[in-house]
Motif scaffolding. Sequence first.
Motif, mmCIF file in Angstrom:
data_model
loop_
_atom_site.group_PDB
_atom_site.id
_atom_site.type_symbol
_atom_site.label_atom_id
_atom_site.label_comp_id
_atom_site.label_asym_id
_atom_site.label_seq_id
_atom_site.Cartn_x
_atom_site.Cartn_y
_atom_site.Cartn_z
ATOM 1 N N MET A 1 0.849 -1.185 0.000
ATOM 2 C CA MET A 1 0.000 0.000 0.000
ATOM 3 C C MET A 1 0.887 1.238 0.000
ATOM 4 O O MET A 1 1.846 1.313 0.747
ATOM 5 C CB MET A 1 -0.908 -0.018 1.221
ATOM 6 C CG MET A 1 -1.763 1.195 1.332
ATOM 7 S SD MET A 1 -3.055 1.086 2.585
ATOM 8 C CE MET A 1 -2.188 0.569 4.020
ATOM 9 N N PRO B 1 -5.500 6.422 3.364
ATOM 10 C CA PRO B 1 -5.059 5.180 4.006
ATOM 11 C C PRO B 1 -5.516 3.905 3.290
ATOM 12 O O PRO B 1 -4.860 2.878 3.383
ATOM 13 C CB PRO B 1 -5.644 5.251 5.409
ATOM 14 C CG PRO B 1 -6.639 6.343 5.392
ATOM 15 C CD PRO B 1 -6.354 7.216 4.212
ATOM 16 N N GLU B 2 -6.637 3.970 2.570
ATOM 17 C CA GLU B 2 -7.126 2.795 1.846
ATOM 18 C C GLU B 2 -7.502 3.188 0.417
ATOM 19 O O GLU B 2 -8.684 3.251 0.063
ATOM 20 C CB GLU B 2 -8.326 2.193 2.578
ATOM 21 C CG GLU B 2 -7.973 1.655 3.959
ATOM 22 C CD GLU B 2 -9.158 0.996 4.636
ATOM 23 O OE1 GLU B 2 -10.008 0.421 3.933
ATOM 24 O OE2 GLU B 2 -9.212 1.066 5.874
ATOM 25 N N THR C 1 -8.279 3.152 -3.543
ATOM 26 C CA THR C 1 -8.854 2.211 -4.498
ATOM 27 C C THR C 1 -7.878 2.060 -5.672
ATOM 28 O O THR C 1 -6.933 2.835 -5.816
ATOM 29 C CB THR C 1 -10.205 2.713 -5.031
ATOM 30 O OG1 THR C 1 -9.978 3.909 -5.771
ATOM 31 C CG2 THR C 1 -11.192 2.974 -3.899
#
Length: 135
Positions: free
Chosen positions: A1, A79-80, A82
């Motif tokens: 990530m 943080p997340e 797509t």
Amino acid sequence: MVLGRCAKEPLDYWSITTKCGTLKEIEVIEAIMSGLKLILEQNKLTGPNYKDWLRNVKISLIYDKVAYVLTTPEPVLGPEPTVADNEICIKWDRDYSLAQCLTIASMDLVHQRQHENMDVRSIFRNTEELYGEQP
């Protein structure tokens, strides 16, 4: 990530040209690119030619569809992120690198050395400060 910055990915110029379509379309695109390359080669920034250089670099950045990076903030991944968020970030980063390379390549060697460690926005600010008030 990846957080905060875009993932770096090398440019693949061959894949860009092979997506153009028919041979005739590629020939037209190559002719335009040759013309732009010639304009930038013949009008490298030397100082006194700042206004002409600036106009030609902007034309090149517009043609390459990367001029938007001069005014658009760099996308920041949350943080997340797509897949779409990451793709937008990677595209912006590629376009920013291309704009920087085209801008530096359109300068004489003295100016290239002076600006080689600057980001593209800083290059435009610096050249404006140095030469922007010319008649």
